[in-house]
Design an enzyme around this catalytic site. Structure first.
Site, PDB file in Angstrom:
ATOM      1  N   ASP A  11       0.907  -1.427   0.051  1.00 46.93           N
ATOM      2  CA  ASP A  11      -0.003  -0.351  -0.326  1.00 46.93           C
ATOM      3  C   ASP A  11       0.744   1.364   0.370  1.00 46.93           C
ATOM      4  O   ASP A  11       1.561   1.528   1.202  1.00 46.93           O
ATOM      5  CB  ASP A  11      -0.982  -0.019   1.182  1.00 46.93           C
ATOM      6  CG  ASP A  11      -1.843  -1.089   1.079  1.00 46.93           C
ATOM      7  OD1 ASP A  11      -1.817  -1.053   0.157  1.00 46.93           O
ATOM      8  OD2 ASP A  11      -2.296  -1.441   2.339  1.00 46.93           O
ATOM      9  N   ASP A 130     -13.678  -5.074  -2.633  1.00 43.44           N
ATOM     10  CA  ASP A 130     -13.977  -4.414  -1.284  1.00 43.44           C
ATOM     11  C   ASP A 130     -14.763  -5.417  -0.811  1.00 43.44           C
ATOM     12  O   ASP A 130     -15.944  -5.155  -1.472  1.00 43.44           O
ATOM     13  CB  ASP A 130     -13.056  -3.615  -1.135  1.00 43.44           C
ATOM     14  CG  ASP A 130     -11.469  -2.568  -1.240  1.00 43.44           C
ATOM     15  OD1 ASP A 130     -10.753  -4.153  -1.202  1.00 43.44           O
ATOM     16  OD2 ASP A 130     -11.507  -1.931  -1.189  1.00 43.44           O
TER      17      ASP A 130
END
EC number: 4.3.2.10
Length: 258
Positions: A11, A130
């Site tokens: 990330d 997600d």
């Protein structure tokens, strides 16, 4: 049978690698180039870089660090975050990425999946999903999950979206089970099994890895093609060479570490 893939996820925020728990409370994990080279040397099969602020901040991913990574490593890598058009995807791919992953932009405009597949081929197009289990027991998707303050619920069942994404041209699905993300209690095998039953393209498990056994469970019980993880690799809790040796001992085929 194809070898199963081990995929570190990095990330990215402001050119640094960060990691949170359930997408919150991110802490700095190190330099993006140093971590990328470390994982390449350890035997990672590919890398995923996710610019977690791009979509919530309505900006494009910064190609400068993509070009930097492309010069440093010789394994495939995928870039996610803020890729909302063919033009943006072209810049990312031309900067050196092998694949692009789209999530929130595809939920806002699903035809983007087809546009990218038509322009670059399905092998370049990953759809990230997600997913959260809601109080009625159904899994539903979220968007803008890179920023907890901007995350939005979408009235769309996760499994329905996986089917639609494939129909529109997704060449790979990354299913991130948000309830498991960062807590190291194992992948959501039940959800992955249901996704696998509907997924005709490669399926990548994401969210929850905390021990080598968790990788084996995802491969054996959910038949995923790859397993993505972040915090266990960044922290050194699991080293990729040892993980691959363990998986081979469980009769799970993985590529050798060179």
């Amino acid at each position: 049978m194809l070898s199963r893939r081990i995929i570190p996820c990095l990330d990215v925020r402001d050119g640094r690698v960060v990691k949170g728990v359930r997408f919150r409370d991110h802490v700095d994990m190190g330099d993006i180039a140093e971590l990328a080279q470390r994982y390449r040397d350890q035997g990672a099969d590919e890398l995923v870089f996710y610019d977690i602020g791009a979509s919530p901040e309505a900006r494009s991913v910064d190609v400068a660090w993509i070009e930097r990574i492309a010069r440093l490593i010789d394994i495939p890598f995928c870039v996610a975050g803020g890729i909302d058009s063919v033009e943006t995807a072209r810049r990312v791919l031309f900067a050196g990425a092998d694949k692009v992953s789209i999530n929130s932009p595809a939920l806002g405009r699903p035809e983007l999946i087809t546009e990218l597949a038509d322009e670059f081929g399905v092998q370049c197009v990953v759809v990230g999903v997600d997913s959260v289990r809601e109080t009625d027991g159904q899994w539903r998707v979220r968007r803008f999950s890179g920023d907890p303050d901007k995350t939005q619920a979408v009235p769309l069942r996760t499994l329905d979206w996986i089917v639609e994404a494939q129909r529109r041209g997704a060449g790979e699905i990354v299913l991130n089970c948000m309830d498991s993300d960062g807590v190291r209690r194992g992948y959501d095998v039940v959800q992955l099994q249901q996704a696998r039953a509907l997924c005709q393209v490669p399926l990548i498990a994401s969210g929850g890895a905390g021990a080598m056994e968790h990788f084996a469970e995802a491969f054996d019980q959910a038949d995923v093609d790859g397993a993505l993880a972040a915090s266990v690799f960044h922290s050194g809790a699991i080293a990729i060479p040892e993980l691959k040796r363990y998986l081979r001992g469980q009769q799970i085929e993985v590529r050798d570490v060179y």
